[in-house]
Design a protein around this motif. Structure first.
Motif, mmCIF file in Angstrom:
data_model
loop_
_atom_site.group_PDB
_atom_site.id
_atom_site.type_symbol
_atom_site.label_atom_id
_atom_site.label_comp_id
_atom_site.label_asym_id
_atom_site.label_seq_id
_atom_site.Cartn_x
_atom_site.Cartn_y
_atom_site.Cartn_z
ATOM 1 N N ASP A 253 0.867 -1.179 0.000
ATOM 2 C CA ASP A 253 0.000 0.000 0.000
ATOM 3 C C ASP A 253 0.904 1.230 0.000
ATOM 4 N N PHE A 254 0.985 1.929 -1.133
ATOM 5 C CA PHE A 254 1.891 3.090 -1.192
ATOM 6 C C PHE A 254 1.168 4.409 -0.900
ATOM 7 N N LYS A 255 -0.114 4.312 -0.519
ATOM 8 C CA LYS A 255 -0.856 5.496 -0.069
ATOM 9 C C LYS A 255 -1.543 5.188 1.260
ATOM 10 N N SER B 177 14.355 -2.171 -9.710
ATOM 11 C CA SER B 177 13.759 -1.563 -8.511
ATOM 12 C C SER B 177 13.036 -2.588 -7.649
ATOM 13 N N HIS B 178 12.628 -3.732 -8.231
ATOM 14 C CA HIS B 178 11.974 -4.791 -7.459
ATOM 15 C C HIS B 178 12.926 -5.398 -6.424
ATOM 16 N N LEU B 179 14.221 -5.222 -6.645
ATOM 17 C CA LEU B 179 15.231 -5.855 -5.790
ATOM 18 C C LEU B 179 15.791 -4.901 -4.742
ATOM 19 N N LEU B 180 15.255 -3.678 -4.682
ATOM 20 C CA LEU B 180 15.809 -2.662 -3.789
ATOM 21 C C LEU B 180 14.866 -2.380 -2.628
ATOM 22 N N THR B 181 15.436 -2.090 -1.486
ATOM 23 C CA THR B 181 14.641 -1.756 -0.305
ATOM 24 C C THR B 181 14.012 -0.377 -0.455
ATOM 25 N N ASN B 182 13.027 -0.103 0.390
ATOM 26 C CA ASN B 182 12.393 1.218 0.370
ATOM 27 C C ASN B 182 13.404 2.329 0.600
ATOM 28 N N GLU B 183 14.357 2.068 1.473
ATOM 29 C CA GLU B 183 15.371 3.081 1.790
ATOM 30 C C GLU B 183 16.194 3.427 0.550
ATOM 31 N N LEU B 184 16.623 2.396 -0.189
ATOM 32 C CA LEU B 184 17.407 2.635 -1.396
ATOM 33 C C LEU B 184 16.566 3.319 -2.481
ATOM 34 N N LEU B 185 15.328 2.869 -2.641
ATOM 35 C CA LEU B 185 14.451 3.481 -3.637
ATOM 36 C C LEU B 185 14.244 4.965 -3.351
ATOM 37 N N THR B 186 14.125 5.307 -2.067
ATOM 38 C CA THR B 186 13.946 6.709 -1.687
ATOM 39 C C THR B 186 15.202 7.514 -1.992
ATOM 40 N N PRO C 254 6.544 6.266 -3.472
ATOM 41 C CA PRO C 254 5.266 5.755 -3.985
ATOM 42 C C PRO C 254 5.255 5.641 -5.516
ATOM 43 N N ARG C 255 5.832 6.650 -6.180
ATOM 44 C CA ARG C 255 5.862 6.622 -7.636
ATOM 45 C C ARG C 255 6.701 5.447 -8.147
ATOM 46 N N ALA C 256 7.838 5.205 -7.508
ATOM 47 C CA ALA C 256 8.709 4.093 -7.903
ATOM 48 C C ALA C 256 7.988 2.760 -7.759
ATOM 49 N N LEU C 257 7.249 2.581 -6.667
ATOM 50 C CA LEU C 257 6.511 1.331 -6.446
ATOM 51 C C LEU C 257 5.378 1.186 -7.458
ATOM 52 N N THR D 293 7.239 6.040 -19.952
ATOM 53 C CA THR D 293 6.913 6.660 -18.663
ATOM 54 C C THR D 293 7.744 6.039 -17.544
ATOM 55 N N VAL D 294 7.850 4.702 -17.567
ATOM 56 C CA VAL D 294 8.650 4.002 -16.545
ATOM 57 C C VAL D 294 10.125 4.311 -16.728
ATOM 58 N N PHE D 295 10.597 4.213 -17.972
ATOM 59 C CA PHE D 295 12.010 4.423 -18.262
ATOM 60 C C PHE D 295 12.458 5.834 -17.873
ATOM 61 N N ASN D 296 11.674 6.833 -18.211
ATOM 62 C CA ASN D 296 12.053 8.227 -17.935
ATOM 63 C C ASN D 296 12.162 8.506 -16.437
ATOM 64 N N PHE D 297 11.430 7.731 -15.631
ATOM 65 C CA PHE D 297 11.524 7.906 -14.181
ATOM 66 C C PHE D 297 12.667 7.082 -13.595
ATOM 67 N N MET D 298 12.824 5.863 -14.041
ATOM 68 C CA MET D 298 13.768 4.933 -13.402
ATOM 69 C C MET D 298 15.181 5.029 -13.948
ATOM 70 N N TYR D 299 15.359 5.723 -15.079
ATOM 71 C CA TYR D 299 16.707 5.909 -15.609
ATOM 72 C C TYR D 299 17.039 7.394 -15.559
ATOM 73 N N HIS D 300 17.997 7.763 -14.691
ATOM 74 C CA HIS D 300 18.358 9.168 -14.509
ATOM 75 C C HIS D 300 19.188 9.687 -15.686
ATOM 76 N N LYS D 301 18.845 10.864 -16.148
ATOM 77 C CA LYS D 301 19.602 11.456 -17.245
ATOM 78 C C LYS D 301 21.038 11.776 -16.819
ATOM 79 N N GLN D 302 21.273 11.884 -15.493
ATOM 80 C CA GLN D 302 22.642 12.116 -15.017
ATOM 81 C C GLN D 302 23.559 10.938 -15.334
ATOM 82 N N TRP D 303 22.973 9.778 -15.581
ATOM 83 C CA TRP D 303 23.786 8.593 -15.923
ATOM 84 C C TRP D 303 24.188 8.593 -17.398
ATOM 85 N N GLY D 304 23.735 9.581 -18.155
ATOM 86 C CA GLY D 304 23.998 9.632 -19.592
ATOM 87 C C GLY D 304 22.703 9.385 -20.342
ATOM 88 N N ILE D 305 22.500 10.085 -21.448
ATOM 89 C CA ILE D 305 21.272 9.915 -22.225
ATOM 90 C C ILE D 305 21.358 8.608 -22.996
#
Length: 841
Positions: free
Chosen positions: A564-566, A588-597, A604-607, A807-819
């Motif tokens: 429940d993310f809300k 992201s399925h393999l990461l804890t809430n702390e790491l995801l944050t 919530p968006r990541a989940l 939509t998923v990719f643009n959130f889960m892949y940071h542009k700081q890592w390279g386009i």
């Protein structure tokens, strides 16, 4: 030395065969019983197993589970059809056949085993081997005796209950009709059989010590489904019934092991990976699932219930009038005081979870049915066998572009025919009798089938030789045969899709409705896949209700990974179970809430987007019948191992996440691109209506994505130093996809551009390529928004899958890592070349 050694091996085989033939005494006959369904129109159906549901009867023939409306059924006669199979001398006949082959081999090597000199030579040349031989035979006899004793002595119950009256240890023997089957049956199957045998005894009022038999009455090579007959001796009379067991989601990566069982009703059983022995812990886990289901209500969500099983062993007073929730609470309360009945919830050493699926259908089973083209390939080849030798008819049916395949198939036939005729002649068979069969065998060859029976004059051994001759031809022309089969499969697939298109689109519509519902309710399932989704509609109207998307809904079964993310009152988010099914999961399925944050900030968006990714893969699978992220999913176990190693060595997790994200999303993008290109025609011809509850939901997501991409374009333009000046920046920001492509083409040709080095030119082209990709996404979003704003909002499956993935990719892949675009990772900031290029914009 070769001849004596060959003789020793032959003798060893003969001796072992004789020992087995003497040791194993098959019964004179085996009696198989089947159920008969009598229909009101006077017809009847012979079936492996028939059971009654709430609104319909379901029955099994082979691997298929089929459904009949109650109004069409007159009665069911259990075990009414009997079939006697004679098994006398089966082993002896088999041994005689192999002894005949042994004699042939001896004659080929000119070995005379009647000669005393032969045996004298054999002994002195192979003294050590002979001693080893007879020692091995003695050891084998001991092993056979041990195996027989072990198989017959397997226990079906081994229950110690301190609360029962006598504190007795109950030992019962299991007898299978074929002891070899036991070696193929999983431990879970054995435990489940024992569990339901215990329930059956309870149902018929037999004592726990009553003698019992279990016989497997069906067999298939895949072992995907087993039907057993349970027999219990009560009052000097044997009573029997049947049950079916089959696995669910094998190889899907799920931690728990799941099975379906047909025993009075259709039950799903989930056995946890780590045994649960504490009753309070068991009920607590059920209550957790109940909270998820309550928040998703009225969405269909099947969760474990103790009443599913306990209703079969002990009926509570007034239970028939109780709502399901009240009945469940009453049973749980009753179990806390009647502890002896808790054993009816344990399979093996652990409490198990039981879910009633009698009113629903697995989405996975429905998809298998509508995408099963393999069974139609041979029918297509057989039904149109004449066109193989008629190039015009071949082109008319399969297209002019496949004329070369027709030529290849005809040429291969000439060699196939020549080799088969040579084989027939060498085998001493009349060629005039079997010439007509060559074309028939060629059809089997083209469809990839083996010849099981070549004719009454061709023995089983010669049939094997015939298949080997055919295999030689197939090996020689592997590429040509593969091209032909792929063509037929694609042709049959399109016909099949044309017939099932409406159903598959309706399923996709309901998947969008499900995603919208989950997002609005604030629940992330985190393991969405066909085996965790159910189809809910009027059982009496199945499969007709699939023709209208509003006549059925897609619900959930198994929410053990959900979160429940809300939560209410800003409670902290619970840590969900890590993991999922690889082909539908992200790192992201393999990461804890702390790491995801730490990584994404918006937990919530990541989940939530974990479910988005699964839905994109699932819609693609529904429409095409293919797995979208097969290779990418295979990376998840390796990624999990890398994360574990990094934790063990106290490495910086931010660096590790960046590395695995680059690898994962590079592969995901490549598989998506190839999958969309390969199935573009089907995906773009599949218009998916957007349900009312999803219109505003998708519109909001599109606007959010548009703002994000507009900001990305602005940042990317301002960060580069190739085209300086506010005027150039404004032109770039206003440029359309067509403008950028025109400019890129000019630079690629090198016409009318400022003088520059090769390195500078490459930088400009790279910049424009990235601009092309970003603006392309922006225009794709604009087209999607226009389609949703239409009076009759609908999107093609192609656009929908691409939008959800991006939509998923643009959130889960940071542009700081390279386009990241199409197999390349570009640094966000480009080096400053010597010139600027005002004139080219």
């Amino acid at each position: 030395m070769k001849k004596p050694r060959l003789a020793i091996l032959i003798i060893l085989f003969a001796v072992i065969s004789i020992i087995i033939s003497q040791y194993y005494k098959p019964p004179e006959t085996i009696e198989l019983k089947r159920d008969i369904i009598f229909l009101k129109d006077g017809k009847s159906i012979i079936t492996d197993l028939a059971n009654e549901g709430d609104a319909f009867f379901y029955y099994e023939i082979g691997n298929d589970v089929r459904i009949l409306l109650k109004r069409n059924v007159d009665r069911i006669e259990k075990g009414g059809y009997k079939e006697i199979i004679y098994t006398k001398n089966i082993v002896r006949i088999t041994i005689d056949k192999y002894l005949y082959r042994i004699n042939q081999k001896l004659e080929e090597h000119n070995i005379n085993i009647d000669s005393p000199r032969y045996w004298e030579k054999l002994y002195y040349e192979n003294k050590l081997i002979i001693i080893t031989l007879f020692s091995s035979i003695l050891l084998m006899i001991c092993i056979l005796f041990f195996i027989r004793k072990k198989v017959i002595g397997i226990k079906t119950e081994d229950i110690v209950d301190n609360k029962t009256e006598d504190n007795n240890l109950i030992n019962e023997k299991l007898f299978f009709s074929d002891t070899q089957n036991l070696t193929h049956t999983s431990i879970e199957n054995e435990n489940i059989i024992s569990f339901f045998l215990k329930i059956y005894k309870r149902q018929i009022g037999a004592p726990k010590e009553a003698q019992s038999n279990i016989k497997e009455i069906s067999s298939n090579s895949s072992r995907s489904k087993c039907i057993y007959e349970l027999s219990v001796k009560k009052d000097d009379r044997w009573e029997s019934r049947r049950m079916t067991i089959g696995p669910i989601g094998e190889g899907s990566g799920s931690k728990s092991k799941c099975f379906y069982v047909i025993f009075d009703s259709y039950i799903v059983i989930k056995i946890p990976p780590n045994p649960i022995n504490d009753f309070d812990e068991y009920i607590k886990s059920i209550n957790r699932d109940k909270q998820i289901a309550q928040k998703l209500s009225p969405k269909e969500c099947i969760i474990p219930n103790v009443s599913v099983i306990l209703e079969k062993v002990n009926t509570l007073n007034d239970s028939s009038y109780m709502p399901q929730e009240m009945l469940e609470e009453k049973y749980i309360k009753w179990l806390t005081t009647t502890i002896s009945f808790q054993k009816y919830l344990k399979i093996g050493e652990s409490f198990a979870y039981f879910m009633d699926l009698s009113k629903y259908f697995f989405l996975g089973n429905i998809l298998d049915k509508y995408h099963d083209v393999k069974t139609n390939i041979f029918n297509e080849i057989k039904a149109h066998h004449d066109i193989i030798w008629d190039i015009d008819a071949f082109s008319d049916r399969y297209g002019n572009e496949n004329e070369q395949i027709s030529d290849n198939i005809q040429n291969i036939f000439h060699e196939f025919e020549s080799k088969i005729q040579s084989f027939i002649t060498a085998a001493g068979i009349s060629s005039s009798v079997y010439n007509y069969k060559i074309k028939e065998w060629y059809l089997y060859f083209l469809s990839g089938k083996k010849i099981k029976s070549a004719g009454k004059d061709i023995s089983e051994e010669k049939t094997d030789d015939l298949n080997n001759v055919i295999l030689e031809v197939e090996t020689k022309y592997a590429n040509e045969i593969k091209a032909y089969r792929n063509m037929i499969q694609a042709f049959v697939g399109e016909i099949s899709y044309g017939q099932s298109k409406t159903v598959l689109i309706n399923i996709s519509i309901n998947l969008i409705e499900l995603l919208t519902w989950l997002t609005n309710k604030g629940i992330s399932i985190r393991d969405i896949k066909p085996d965790n989704l159910i189809v809910a509609g009027d059982p009496e109207k199945y499969p007709d209700f699939l023709q209208s998307w509003s006549q059925f809904k897609i619900g959930l079964i198994d929410v053990e990974t959900a979160v429940d993310f809300k939560p209410l009152e800003k409670q902290p988010l619970n840590q969900p179970q890590l993991g999922g099914t690889p082909i539908y999961a992200t790192p992201s399925h393999l990461l804890t809430n702390e790491l995801l944050t730490d990584i994404f900030e918006d937990l919530p968006r990541a989940l939530n987007l974990q479910d988005w990714y699964a839905i994109a893969a699932l819609i693609y699978e529904v429409i095409t019948g293919k797995i979208l992220f097969k290779k990418t999913g295979a990376l998840l176990p390796l990624i999990m191992l890398k994360i574990k190693k990094a934790r063990d060595k106290n490495k910086s997790m931010s660096t590790v996440i960046e590395d695995i994200s680059k690898v994962f999303w590079w592969n995901a993008q490549e598989e998506l691109r190839k999958g969309l290109d390969k199935n573009k025609k089907r995906l773009k011809s599949s218009d998916i209506i957007i349900p009312d509850n999803a219109i505003s939901f998708l519109r909001d997501e599109i606007l959010t994505e548009k703002l994000r991409i507009d900001d990305m374009i602005k940042q990317y333009i301002s960060s580069q130093t190739l085209f300086k000046g506010s005027k150039n920046h404004q032109k770039l920001q206003r440029a359309s996809l067509k403008d950028i492509r025109r400019l890129k083409a000019i630079w690629e040709k090198g016409e009318k551009v400022p003088k520059s080095t090769k390195k500078e030119k490459t930088q400009v082209i790279e910049f424009l390529y990235i601009m092309e990709q970003i603006i392309g996404r922006a225009e794709h979003l604009a087209n999607i928004k226009a389609a949703i704003d239409n009076n009759n909002p609908k999107l093609t499956a192609y656009d929908l899958v691409l939008f959800i993935f991006n939509t998923v990719f643009n959130f889960m892949y940071h542009k700081q890592w390279g386009i990241l675009f199409s197999g390349h990772i570009y640094n966000f900031k480009l080096k400053d070349p010597k010139k600027t290029y005002d004139a080219t914009i």
